[in-house]
Design a protein around this motif. Structure first.
Motif, short mmCIF file in Angstrom:
data_model
loop_
_atom_site.label_atom_id
_atom_site.label_comp_id
_atom_site.label_asym_id
_atom_site.label_seq_id
_atom_site.Cartn_x
_atom_site.Cartn_y
_atom_site.Cartn_z
N GLU A 74 0.84 -1.21 0.00
CA GLU A 74 0.00 0.00 0.00
C GLU A 74 0.87 1.26 0.00
OE1 GLU A 74 -3.55 2.35 0.33
OE2 GLU A 74 -3.39 0.20 -0.02
N ARG A 78 1.56 3.73 -3.40
CA ARG A 78 1.12 5.14 -3.40
C ARG A 78 2.27 6.08 -3.71
NH1 ARG A 78 -3.69 6.51 0.40
NH2 ARG A 78 -4.87 4.57 0.35
N LYS A 81 3.22 5.78 -7.40
CA LYS A 81 2.26 6.48 -8.25
C LYS A 81 2.50 7.98 -8.22
CE LYS A 81 -2.70 6.91 -9.10
NZ LYS A 81 -4.04 6.58 -8.62
N GLN A 82 2.77 8.53 -7.04
CA GLN A 82 3.08 9.97 -6.92
C GLN A 82 4.34 10.34 -7.68
OE1 GLN A 82 3.38 10.72 -2.71
NE2 GLN A 82 1.21 10.33 -2.34
#
Length: 121
Positions: A74, A78, A81-82
């Motif tokens: 998780e 994230r 992706k950022q």
């Protein structure tokens, strides 16, 4: 986070909930020095050097999958992706990691064979 859950006033029966990620700050309250050291280390290893931050995050996502670390999956997904990592890049690296994990299982079959045929059985 699951260990902290055991000590909670109303522990949850559910493991690896995304909402449990917010509990990590409790580690700072319990032992600020070690928590801070851990965060500093985590930030340092993701700092771009010979390997870019984007590449490091793709590797982190893949390793999180083969080490069965749900919270890291998780967290690092994230962050990746950022950083501009695409779902295609994540998918490809997860499959590379999965192939290596499967290969290690096959490579270790010799241990099973040796244990099975050992004379002292």
């Amino acid at each position: 986070m699951n260990a902290l859950n055991v000590f909670a006033e109303n522990p949850s029966d559910e493991l690896y909930t995304a909402s449990s990620l917010s509990v990590i700050e409790q580690f700072e309250e319990i032992n600020e020095q070690l928590y801070t050291s851990f965060l500093e280390f985590s930030h340092r290893v993701l700092t771009p050097n010979l390997v870019s931050k984007k590449e490091k995050l793709v590797v982190a996502v893949a390793i999180s999958h083969i080490t069965d670390n749900a919270y890291s999956i998780e967290h690092f997904t994230r962050l990746a992706k950022q950083e501009g990592v695409t779902i295609e890049e994540v998918t490809e690296t997860i499959l590379v990691a999965a192939a290596l994990k499967a290969g290690s299982a096959l490579a270790h079959r010799i241990n099973t064979y040796n244990a099975f045929v050992r004379e002292d059985n």
